[in-house]
Design a protein around this motif. Structure first.
Motif, mmCIF file in Angstrom:
data_model
loop_
_atom_site.group_PDB
_atom_site.id
_atom_site.type_symbol
_atom_site.label_atom_id
_atom_site.label_comp_id
_atom_site.label_asym_id
_atom_site.label_seq_id
_atom_site.Cartn_x
_atom_site.Cartn_y
_atom_site.Cartn_z
ATOM 1 N N ARG A 81 0.966 -0.949 0.151
ATOM 2 C CA ARG A 81 0.014 0.024 0.073
ATOM 3 C C ARG A 81 0.773 1.140 -0.108
ATOM 4 O O ARG A 81 0.764 2.105 0.868
ATOM 5 C CB ARG A 81 -0.774 -0.025 1.236
ATOM 6 C CG ARG A 81 -1.967 -1.244 1.061
ATOM 7 C CD ARG A 81 -2.925 -1.087 2.424
ATOM 8 N NE ARG A 81 -3.921 -2.104 2.060
ATOM 9 C CZ ARG A 81 -5.265 -1.898 1.659
ATOM 10 N NH1 ARG A 81 -5.557 -0.716 1.394
ATOM 11 N NH2 ARG A 81 -6.049 -2.913 1.828
ATOM 12 N N PRO A 82 1.589 1.412 -1.036
ATOM 13 C CA PRO A 82 2.650 2.587 -1.170
ATOM 14 C C PRO A 82 1.851 4.003 -1.399
ATOM 15 O O PRO A 82 0.770 3.820 -1.814
ATOM 16 C CB PRO A 82 3.415 2.201 -2.116
ATOM 17 C CG PRO A 82 2.724 1.283 -3.087
ATOM 18 C CD PRO A 82 1.944 0.645 -2.105
ATOM 19 N N ARG A 83 2.443 4.900 -0.982
ATOM 20 C CA ARG A 83 1.713 6.028 -1.039
ATOM 21 C C ARG A 83 1.995 6.686 -2.682
ATOM 22 O O ARG A 83 2.869 6.293 -3.343
ATOM 23 C CB ARG A 83 2.513 7.342 -0.458
ATOM 24 C CG ARG A 83 1.764 8.771 -0.530
ATOM 25 C CD ARG A 83 2.785 9.869 0.111
ATOM 26 N NE ARG A 83 3.938 9.945 -0.592
ATOM 27 C CZ ARG A 83 5.200 10.047 -0.033
ATOM 28 N NH1 ARG A 83 5.536 9.543 0.827
ATOM 29 N NH2 ARG A 83 6.330 10.318 -0.895
ATOM 30 N N ALA A 84 0.832 6.858 -3.267
ATOM 31 C CA ALA A 84 0.618 7.197 -4.602
ATOM 32 C C ALA A 84 0.386 8.460 -4.799
ATOM 33 O O ALA A 84 -0.323 9.162 -4.370
ATOM 34 C CB ALA A 84 -0.048 6.286 -5.337
ATOM 35 N N GLU A 85 0.997 8.997 -6.131
ATOM 36 C CA GLU A 85 0.580 10.318 -6.750
ATOM 37 C C GLU A 85 0.216 10.473 -7.879
ATOM 38 O O GLU A 85 0.402 9.541 -8.736
ATOM 39 C CB GLU A 85 1.704 11.298 -6.377
ATOM 40 C CG GLU A 85 2.242 11.536 -4.889
ATOM 41 C CD GLU A 85 3.547 12.255 -5.136
ATOM 42 O OE1 GLU A 85 3.972 12.777 -6.107
ATOM 43 O OE2 GLU A 85 4.131 12.432 -4.012
ATOM 44 N N GLU A 86 -0.685 11.192 -8.302
ATOM 45 C CA GLU A 86 -1.158 11.330 -9.944
ATOM 46 C C GLU A 86 -0.125 12.150 -10.587
ATOM 47 O O GLU A 86 -0.144 13.473 -10.052
ATOM 48 C CB GLU A 86 -2.499 11.786 -10.004
ATOM 49 C CG GLU A 86 -3.208 11.404 -11.151
ATOM 50 C CD GLU A 86 -4.680 11.666 -11.213
ATOM 51 O OE1 GLU A 86 -5.212 11.735 -12.332
ATOM 52 O OE2 GLU A 86 -5.217 12.019 -9.956
ATOM 53 N N LYS A 87 0.547 11.649 -11.367
ATOM 54 C CA LYS A 87 1.425 12.637 -12.351
ATOM 55 C C LYS A 87 0.897 12.957 -13.622
ATOM 56 O O LYS A 87 1.212 13.628 -14.094
ATOM 57 C CB LYS A 87 2.788 11.873 -12.552
ATOM 58 C CG LYS A 87 2.551 10.700 -13.483
ATOM 59 C CD LYS A 87 4.149 10.210 -13.521
ATOM 60 C CE LYS A 87 4.179 8.839 -14.621
ATOM 61 N NZ LYS A 87 5.402 8.479 -14.946
ATOM 62 N N GLY A 88 -0.274 12.322 -13.887
ATOM 63 C CA GLY A 88 -1.079 12.750 -14.895
ATOM 64 C C GLY A 88 -2.498 12.147 -14.921
ATOM 65 O O GLY A 88 -2.681 11.464 -13.940
ATOM 66 N N GLU A 89 -3.240 12.292 -15.952
ATOM 67 C CA GLU A 89 -4.697 11.958 -15.853
ATOM 68 C C GLU A 89 -4.779 10.607 -15.673
ATOM 69 O O GLU A 89 -3.830 9.484 -16.911
ATOM 70 C CB GLU A 89 -5.290 12.361 -16.930
ATOM 71 C CG GLU A 89 -6.927 12.075 -16.594
ATOM 72 C CD GLU A 89 -7.738 12.859 -18.055
ATOM 73 O OE1 GLU A 89 -8.695 11.963 -18.237
ATOM 74 O OE2 GLU A 89 -7.357 13.562 -18.500
ATOM 75 N N ASN A 90 -4.916 9.585 -14.836
ATOM 76 C CA ASN A 90 -5.032 8.260 -14.691
ATOM 77 C C ASN A 90 -3.657 7.671 -14.795
ATOM 78 O O ASN A 90 -3.476 6.504 -15.477
ATOM 79 C CB ASN A 90 -5.933 7.494 -15.814
ATOM 80 C CG ASN A 90 -7.482 7.940 -15.765
ATOM 81 O OD1 ASN A 90 -7.772 8.176 -14.862
ATOM 82 N ND2 ASN A 90 -8.093 8.364 -16.835
ATOM 83 N N ASP A 91 -2.778 8.356 -14.192
ATOM 84 C CA ASP A 91 -1.297 7.973 -14.441
ATOM 85 C C ASP A 91 -0.731 7.909 -12.868
ATOM 86 O O ASP A 91 -0.297 9.266 -12.602
ATOM 87 C CB ASP A 91 -0.509 8.805 -15.456
ATOM 88 C CG ASP A 91 0.799 8.356 -15.739
ATOM 89 O OD1 ASP A 91 1.073 7.169 -15.151
ATOM 90 O OD2 ASP A 91 1.422 8.835 -16.415
ATOM 91 N N LEU A 92 -0.650 7.056 -12.339
ATOM 92 C CA LEU A 92 -0.224 6.989 -10.831
ATOM 93 C C LEU A 92 1.407 6.744 -10.747
ATOM 94 O O LEU A 92 1.797 5.830 -11.460
ATOM 95 C CB LEU A 92 -0.937 6.040 -9.908
ATOM 96 C CG LEU A 92 -2.459 6.368 -9.787
ATOM 97 C CD1 LEU A 92 -3.292 5.375 -8.869
ATOM 98 C CD2 LEU A 92 -2.616 7.855 -9.432
ATOM 99 N N VAL A 93 2.015 7.065 -9.790
ATOM 100 C CA VAL A 93 3.439 6.916 -9.712
ATOM 101 C C VAL A 93 3.452 6.889 -8.142
ATOM 102 O O VAL A 93 2.894 7.569 -7.236
ATOM 103 C CB VAL A 93 4.231 7.915 -10.114
ATOM 104 C CG1 VAL A 93 4.120 9.294 -9.441
ATOM 105 C CG2 VAL A 93 5.804 7.652 -10.052
ATOM 106 N N THR A 94 4.332 6.003 -7.564
ATOM 107 C CA THR A 94 4.366 5.558 -6.149
ATOM 108 C C THR A 94 5.868 5.820 -5.556
ATOM 109 O O THR A 94 6.614 6.125 -6.545
ATOM 110 C CB THR A 94 4.076 3.902 -5.859
ATOM 111 O OG1 THR A 94 5.387 3.343 -6.271
ATOM 112 C CG2 THR A 94 3.028 3.275 -6.381
#
Length: 64
Positions: A36-49
């Motif tokens: 369950r890593p912290r994730a951020e949205e780097k673009g529309e429907n594009d997550l990065v942990t």
């Protein structure tokens, strides 16, 4: 190019180095699997942990 040419040796050396870095980056990514890593949205429907960023930092730091 013969099998012992300097170009072949250099390519083998680079391939080994790239493979080692890729394995280290993969290890970082595997360590985050099912955590369950912290994730951020780097673009529309594009997550990065955080693990994605750590592995990227490793790759860029080693291969720059």
């Amino acid at each position: 190019m013969t099998p012992t040419s300097p170009q072949v040796r250099e390519r083998l050396t680079m391939t080994r180095a790239f493979t080692a870095v890729a394995r280290e980056a993969a290890s970082i990514l595997k360590s985050g699997y099912r955590t369950r890593p912290r994730a951020e949205e780097k673009g529309e429907n594009d997550l990065v942990t955080e693990f994605d960023r750590w592995s990227q930092d490793l790759i860029l730091g080693r291969l720059g």
